[in-house]
Scaffold this motif. Sequence first.
Motif, short mmCIF file in Angstrom:
data_model
loop_
_atom_site.label_atom_id
_atom_site.label_comp_id
_atom_site.label_asym_id
_atom_site.label_seq_id
_atom_site.Cartn_x
_atom_site.Cartn_y
_atom_site.Cartn_z
N VAL A 65 -6.95 -2.56 0.32
CA VAL A 65 -6.24 -3.64 -1.14
C VAL A 65 -7.07 -2.86 -2.34
O VAL A 65 -8.19 -2.30 -2.13
CB VAL A 65 -7.04 -4.81 -0.75
CG1 VAL A 65 -8.62 -5.07 -0.87
CG2 VAL A 65 -6.78 -5.91 -1.73
N LEU A 110 0.97 -1.22 0.13
CA LEU A 110 -0.11 0.33 0.30
C LEU A 110 0.78 1.10 0.08
O LEU A 110 0.39 2.71 -0.81
CB LEU A 110 -1.16 0.02 1.36
CG LEU A 110 -2.48 -0.63 0.79
CD1 LEU A 110 -2.73 -0.83 2.40
CD2 LEU A 110 -3.28 -0.54 -0.46
N ASN A 145 -2.96 -6.84 -3.61
CA ASN A 145 -2.42 -5.27 -3.49
C ASN A 145 -1.55 -4.98 -4.90
O ASN A 145 -1.00 -6.15 -4.67
CB ASN A 145 -1.75 -5.09 -2.63
CG ASN A 145 -2.75 -4.56 -1.15
OD1 ASN A 145 -3.54 -4.08 -1.33
ND2 ASN A 145 -2.12 -5.21 0.14
#
Length: 178
Positions: free
Chosen positions: A160, A9, A39
Amino acid sequence: MVGGDRDPLVAGRVVGDVLDPFVRTTDLRVSYGPRTISNGCELKPSMVVHQPRLEVGGNDMRTFYTLVMVDPDAPSPSEPNLREYLHWLVTDIPGTTGAAFGQEVVCYESPRPTMGIHRFVFVLFQQLGRQTVYAPGWRQNFNTRDFAELYNLGQPAAAVYFNCQREAGSGGRRMYPW
C-alpha cells in the motif's frame, strides 16, 4: 492479481518502479492516528511524524512477515537518484499482529519531502520462517527487489502507498541529511 490497468499500485507506478506484478495474499492495514491509508491517498508530513500502526492479516501467529517502507522518489520525483530511500524495516512480524510485535531492523524515519509529490510505499513479504536480517549500511539506494531476493522472500504478500508533499510554510528543512 496486482497488475491490472485499474490497479492503483499500477496507476501510481509502484508496480514498475518498486515492485513487479504480484498477487496479494495477506491483508495489510497501515494507520496514522485515526487515518487508515489507502493507495494514492494524500497525507501531510505533519500527519506522518510518528510511526504508523500496522496490522497484518494472515492465518496464524506462526507465519512471519517482513515490512519494508521506501520512498522511490528521493530526493525529488523528477530526479529520483537516491531511489529507493529506506524509511523503515521490520522483520519477524507474526501473522494476525502488527509491527510492534516484530523486530525493528531499521527504525522509522518520518517522511519530509522538500520537492514534488513523493510516494511512500509499504511492502509486506511473507517469510519462510524466522530469520536474521541485517540492516543495510545506508538508507539511500535501497532496492526492494534485491532485498527480497537476498533474503529469499519471494513476491510481496501485500503493498500500500500514500502520497506526501512539503507543507506550505514549512521552511527550508531538508528531507535528507546530506
